[in-house]
Design a protein around this motif. Sequence first.
Motif: not given
Length: 186
Positions: A8-15
């Motif tokens: 989800g949004i701001r879940s930390g997926k990109s990091r």
Amino acid sequence: MRTLVLGGIRSGKSRWAEEAIAESVGPGAQVRYLATGAAADDASAGSDWSARVSAHRQRRPQNWTTTETTDVATELRQFGGTPTLIDDVGNWLTAAMDRREAWEHRGPESPVTDDIVDLVSAVGTFGSPLVLVSPEVGLTVVPATASGRRFADALGTLNQQLAAACDRVVLVVAGLAIPIKPERTP
């Protein structure tokens, strides 16, 4: 190894995705980062978007190459030997829907079907470590507008097809990755 990172949004997926590809290729290795969102200096994107893009840029190692593009399939085909991170598939889909004027389309076949098939094909034949970041459908309210529902439907279809083409799928919640499709070992 192809990995799809959902969240989800701001879940930390990109990091999480950045750490995963860095770990898979080793320290100091070259990584190609395909950023699919509008550039941070795009005045129409707003200061919040600029801050998000800037934070992503600052996290990346200096030896990574960043390309801002929505022509992801072509980039994957041209640079198939370079480990690559795509962030994110939702922005890519938005651009494809804009290009195909799909927001108001009514009919059985989505105008972005060919774009989705092309991207999934390029992912399936990519010959180096690949990590794709995508928002997961269904982690928020059902969109109130027809165009919002079209986007959610197309993203859900795309995520399912990418998951089938990837060796590993994880769902990131609160910065923690939950394996959905674990990596198979021989």
